[in-house]
Motif scaffolding. Sequence first.
Motif, mmCIF file in Angstrom:
data_model
loop_
_atom_site.group_PDB
_atom_site.id
_atom_site.type_symbol
_atom_site.label_atom_id
_atom_site.label_comp_id
_atom_site.label_asym_id
_atom_site.label_seq_id
_atom_site.Cartn_x
_atom_site.Cartn_y
_atom_site.Cartn_z
ATOM 1 N N ALA A 1 0.663 -1.109 0.106
ATOM 2 C CA ALA A 1 0.056 0.058 -0.114
ATOM 3 C C ALA A 1 0.884 1.261 -0.048
ATOM 4 N N PRO A 2 0.305 2.194 -0.457
ATOM 5 C CA PRO A 2 1.197 3.621 -0.286
ATOM 6 C C PRO A 2 1.731 4.152 0.893
ATOM 7 N N ALA A 3 2.984 4.235 1.002
ATOM 8 C CA ALA A 3 3.553 4.851 2.367
ATOM 9 C C ALA A 3 2.815 6.352 2.490
ATOM 10 N N LEU A 4 3.005 6.688 3.782
ATOM 11 C CA LEU A 4 2.252 7.915 4.186
ATOM 12 C C LEU A 4 3.506 9.011 3.763
ATOM 13 N N GLU A 5 3.105 10.456 3.411
ATOM 14 C CA GLU A 5 3.871 11.394 3.452
ATOM 15 C C GLU A 5 3.693 12.585 4.298
ATOM 16 N N VAL A 6 4.936 12.809 5.088
ATOM 17 C CA VAL A 6 4.531 14.123 6.036
ATOM 18 C C VAL A 6 5.158 15.175 5.476
ATOM 19 N N ARG A 7 4.281 16.344 5.483
ATOM 20 C CA ARG A 7 4.973 17.621 4.590
ATOM 21 C C ARG A 7 5.130 18.293 6.001
ATOM 22 N N LEU A 8 6.367 19.599 5.908
ATOM 23 C CA LEU A 8 6.646 20.342 6.571
ATOM 24 C C LEU A 8 6.091 21.589 5.733
ATOM 25 N N LEU A 9 5.163 22.442 5.991
ATOM 26 C CA LEU A 9 4.587 23.522 5.727
ATOM 27 C C LEU A 9 5.145 24.746 6.132
ATOM 28 N N ARG A 10 5.739 25.845 5.463
ATOM 29 C CA ARG A 10 6.108 27.129 5.767
ATOM 30 C C ARG A 10 5.247 28.087 5.230
ATOM 31 N N GLU A 11 4.181 28.617 6.144
ATOM 32 C CA GLU A 11 3.080 29.471 5.548
ATOM 33 C C GLU A 11 2.562 28.729 4.319
ATOM 34 N N GLY A 12 2.089 27.548 4.536
ATOM 35 C CA GLY A 12 1.428 26.803 3.667
ATOM 36 C C GLY A 12 1.822 26.223 2.213
ATOM 37 N N ILE A 13 3.477 26.573 2.296
ATOM 38 C CA ILE A 13 4.394 26.268 1.300
ATOM 39 C C ILE A 13 5.175 24.846 1.685
ATOM 40 N N ILE A 14 5.166 23.792 0.789
ATOM 41 C CA ILE A 14 6.097 22.828 1.164
ATOM 42 C C ILE A 14 7.637 22.877 1.222
#
Length: 317
Positions: free
Chosen positions: A9-22
């Motif tokens: 199954a697809p792995a998860l992705e965690v994104r750090l957003l800086r003021e909404g920008i990846i």
Amino acid sequence: MTMGKRTQAPALEVRLLREGIIESKHIVQAVVCDERGRVLSVAGNSETATFVRSALKPFQALAVTTTGTLERYDLSDRDLAIITSSHKGTIEQVRQAFNILWRADLDPSVLQCPIPPGKRSPLEYNCSGKHAGMLAICQQRHWPLNNYMDRKHPVQQLVLAKVAELLRMPAAEFISAHDDCGVPTYLLQLGQISSLYALLAASNNLDMERIVRAMTHHPSMVAGDREFDTELMRLTPGELVSKSGAEGVQCIGRLGEGMGLTIKVMDGAKRAKYAVAIHLLQQMGWITPSIAESLAEKFMNPGKYTRLEVVGELSLL
């Protein structure tokens, strides 16, 4: 545990957003198993192997609960909790680790875990409770104290035997390496680690039930204030048992239901494992939205202008 080919199954992705920008991304795998070792749901691959690191501590503690060491030295649930801990070295935590040695008539000089930078005693090291527990067993069994961290030492062989029994595997098949504290840790599949936590949470074994009770009744001993394991167990009294490991490992057991969750961040980032844990615990209904929100405030907003978001879900098998 049940092995064999699994659809990835697809792995998860965690994104750090800086003021909404990846700005950054972390790839994370997660597995849920039951106490029979069956994989119930997965993101990534349940057969991915990783060192279990400090998430092994509740099972290393079985060597204490099954040898009469607690009774021999009149150790309490607080002592047992610090044996499972990755603590912050607070005065309260250090005194609890010292209490184990004192009751076993051992001097702190027998500890072989490192002295943390800027500190004065190995008692302040995050694994000192685990080491104190192992030394208490050695004292009770009249085993050598000077080499208790060696893979072939009786106390380490006892720990290995307990884990091997739980996983129904020959001890000779385990791959080990030294953890940062010097004690052996093991390379296990994510599904195997999850099944261990499912067994821990199942309430079918008196020794493991006592370990869970110690951790959940004394969560401040297990990690510390504002640490994820402590905060999660405080917010879910009697429902979840939680233990972190280094390099992006996080394990959680659902008490009374015999289910275990293991999370592994592939680049080892601590911040990503907490974000995924909150995301998945809410998805599975193991925590309420209000608890998820409370945890997110502490663990998903790393800075004034940044926040973490998780993309993906567990897939049922």
